[in-house]
Write a protein that holds these residues in place. Structure first.
Motif, PDB file in Angstrom:
ATOM      1  N   ASP A   1      85.865 -16.066   0.915  1.00 20.50           N
ATOM      2  CA  ASP A   1      85.032 -14.999   0.343  1.00 20.50           C
ATOM      3  C   ASP A   1      85.273 -14.834  -1.153  1.00 20.50           C
ATOM      4  O   ASP A   1      86.393 -15.011  -1.638  1.00 20.50           O
ATOM      5  CB  ASP A   1      85.364 -13.657   1.013  1.00 20.50           C
ATOM      6  CG  ASP A   1      84.943 -13.634   2.476  1.00 20.50           C
ATOM      7  OD1 ASP A   1      84.231 -14.564   2.897  1.00 20.50           O
ATOM      8  OD2 ASP A   1      85.333 -12.694   3.195  1.00 20.50           O
TER       9      ASP A   1
ATOM     10  N   LYS B   1      90.977  -9.562   4.594  1.00 18.20           N
ATOM     11  CA  LYS B   1      89.962  -8.821   5.354  1.00 18.20           C
ATOM     12  C   LYS B   1      90.449  -8.571   6.782  1.00 18.20           C
ATOM     13  O   LYS B   1      90.430  -7.443   7.273  1.00 18.20           O
ATOM     14  CB  LYS B   1      88.679  -9.656   5.370  1.00 18.20           C
ATOM     15  CG  LYS B   1      87.411  -8.875   5.473  1.00 18.20           C
ATOM     16  CD  LYS B   1      86.222  -9.814   5.355  1.00 18.20           C
ATOM     17  CE  LYS B   1      86.271 -10.893   6.421  1.00 18.20           C
ATOM     18  NZ  LYS B   1      85.440 -12.072   6.141  1.00 18.20           N
TER      19      LYS B   1
ATOM     20  N   GLU C   1      82.738  -9.907  -2.662  1.00 19.33           N
ATOM     21  CA  GLU C   1      82.344  -9.942  -1.254  1.00 19.33           C
ATOM     22  C   GLU C   1      83.427  -9.267  -0.408  1.00 19.33           C
ATOM     23  O   GLU C   1      83.129  -8.535   0.539  1.00 19.33           O
ATOM     24  CB  GLU C   1      82.205 -11.420  -0.872  1.00 19.33           C
ATOM     25  CG  GLU C   1      81.454 -11.729   0.365  1.00 19.33           C
ATOM     26  CD  GLU C   1      81.360 -13.254   0.547  1.00 19.33           C
ATOM     27  OE1 GLU C   1      81.712 -14.023  -0.380  1.00 19.33           O
ATOM     28  OE2 GLU C   1      80.949 -13.658   1.640  1.00 19.33           O
TER      29      GLU C   1
ATOM     30  N   LYS D   1      82.611  -6.183   1.902  1.00 14.24           N
ATOM     31  CA  LYS D   1      82.773  -6.250   3.363  1.00 14.24           C
ATOM     32  C   LYS D   1      83.762  -5.198   3.843  1.00 14.24           C
ATOM     33  O   LYS D   1      83.556  -4.552   4.867  1.00 14.24           O
ATOM     34  CB  LYS D   1      83.262  -7.647   3.774  1.00 14.24           C
ATOM     35  CG  LYS D   1      82.165  -8.701   3.736  1.00 14.24           C
ATOM     36  CD  LYS D   1      82.717 -10.034   4.198  1.00 14.24           C
ATOM     37  CE  LYS D   1      81.618 -11.102   4.255  1.00 14.24           C
ATOM     38  NZ  LYS D   1      82.199 -12.440   4.484  1.00 14.24           N
TER      39      LYS D   1
ATOM     40  N   ARG E   1      82.258  -1.785   3.701  1.00 17.49           N
ATOM     41  CA  ARG E   1      81.311  -1.593   4.808  1.00 17.49           C
ATOM     42  C   ARG E   1      82.057  -1.260   6.095  1.00 17.49           C
ATOM     43  O   ARG E   1      81.694  -0.348   6.826  1.00 17.49           O
ATOM     44  CB  ARG E   1      80.467  -2.857   4.989  1.00 17.49           C
ATOM     45  CG  ARG E   1      79.527  -2.703   6.144  1.00 17.49           C
ATOM     46  CD  ARG E   1      78.212  -3.419   6.068  1.00 17.49           C
ATOM     47  NE  ARG E   1      78.208  -4.737   5.489  1.00 17.49           N
ATOM     48  CZ  ARG E   1      77.262  -5.632   5.770  1.00 17.49           C
ATOM     49  NH1 ARG E   1      76.306  -5.335   6.608  1.00 17.49           N
ATOM     50  NH2 ARG E   1      77.273  -6.799   5.200  1.00 17.49           N
TER      51      ARG E   1
END
Ligand code: KG4
Ligand code: ZN
Length: 335
Positions: free
Chosen positions: A161, A215, A165, A169, A172
């Motif tokens: 990523d 992430k 990004e 992400k 979100r």
């Protein structure tokens, strides 16, 4: 010569038009589509292209009026050629090409990332290579060594990523708005960056980075902490994950500074608007005695002035695009 350029940027969700003279901004206007895409949690390509069509004419008028420039005075027209969303790119590229053709002006297609890379020149006309430039946006994250303008040696990049990004992400997932970078930046300001120790990936590589592990780690942490009722304040989570992204970007950038012996380090792309990143870049540059050039946040995120300054550079070299050229959604910077 400092050519007078009308420039367009429509690669994603901002319709942007600017007039520059060499590296001097005469006007720089923009219509953000953020509100149109927000309820979808990301950019919808078809909506983006249509919105560009709707606003590009009036923005052109505004850019010329604010600059006090008549189209007869222009020396050339530039537009982002790629990378980006094909439909969105086509709007600006075709519109710009049509103006250039009708006015019999040279037309220059510009790599969006070269625009970000040259953006510091808009405020520092003396920004000259050799330099190391860190580029971090929603789609790309790269460490570039620039021995001379037009020669871009990509030393490292993300293997998964992009930094922006990762911000988007994670935001979100945390139920924050789109785009996520500015939201996390804002929350992090009142959080503790040491609250949670998230991983810094690929420590064994000098220039490459990876954000997909981060992430997973953040998502797992939040899920577990929620279950056990030990979730720290959202500000602390934001500050901690931001710190992980920032640390990696700073470390890899200064590895490149060290290895190339560059005495100038610069940055561009939306993520460079991040306050903590700017703070840590400044501290490290200061510690090492190298010159740091970061554009103001508004010139880090997408804008057309950066396409203008890169366009001016190519125009001065006689580096025009052929009328037959089209957009290149997967355009790649350098070597
Ligand atoms: O360069 P840019 O405006 O558009 C692309 O070329 O992608 O970069 C947009 C990215 C988004 O991922 C956004 O979340 C991130 O830049 N961004 C930030 C900040 N402002 C924008 N990330 C962290 N902190 C910010 N303040
Ligand atoms: Zn960009």
């Amino acid at each position: 010569m400092n050519p007078l350029i009308l420039a367009y940027e429509t690669s994603c969700d901002e319709t942007a038009v600017a007039v520059v003279r060499g590296s001097e901004i005469m006007s720089n206007v923009l219509a953000s589509q953020v509100e149109l895409h927000a309820r979808f949690g990301g950019v919808v390509p078809e909506i983006a292209a249509r919105a560009h069509v709707e606003s590009i004419r009036s923005l052109t008028h505004r850019a010329l009026t604010e600059a006090g420039v008549h189209p007869d005075q222009l020396d050339g027209v530039a537009a982002t050629q790629g990378p980006g969303l094909v439909g969105a790119l086509l709007v600006g590229f075709s519109f710009a090409k049509a103006i250039a053709w009708a006015r019999e002006l040279p037309f220059v297609g510009v790599d969006h990332m070269e625009g970000h890379l040259m953006a510091p020149r808009l405020q520092h006309a003396d920004f000259e290579p050799p330099a190391v430039v860190v580029l971090a946006s929603g789609g790309h994250s790269q460490i570039v060594h620039v021995p001379r303008w037009g020669d871009y040696q990509v030393l490292g990049q993300t293997i998964d990523d992009a930094a922006g990004e990762a911000f988007d992400k994670l935001a979100r997932f945390m139920g924050l708005g789109y785009p996520g970078g500015p939201e996390i930046d804002r929350l992090a300001a009142s959080g503790d960056p040491e609250a949670v120790k998230f991983p810094r990936a690929l420590a064994d590589r000098r220039y490459d980075f990876s954000f997909s592990g981060l992430k997973t780690s953040v998502v797992t942490f939040i899920e577990k902490a929620r279950q056990s009722g030990t979730l720290p304040p959202i500000e602390d989570v934001a500050a901690s994950l931001q710190e992980a992204i920032v640390d990696v970007l700073v470390a890899k950038t200064f590895n490149a500074v060290e290895d190339t012996g560059a005495t100038t380090v610069a940055g561009g792309g939306g993520v460079l608007a991040n306050r903590r990143l700017r703070e840590k870049m400044a501290a490290e540059a200061n510690r090492r005695g190298v010159r740091l050039l970061l554009p103001d946040p508004i010139l880090c995120t997408d804008n057309a002035a950066m396409i203008g300054v890169a366009g001016a550079f190519h125009l001065e070299r006689g580096d025009y695009s052929a009328w037959s050229e089209s957009v290149d959604p997967a355009m790649k910077l350098g070597r």
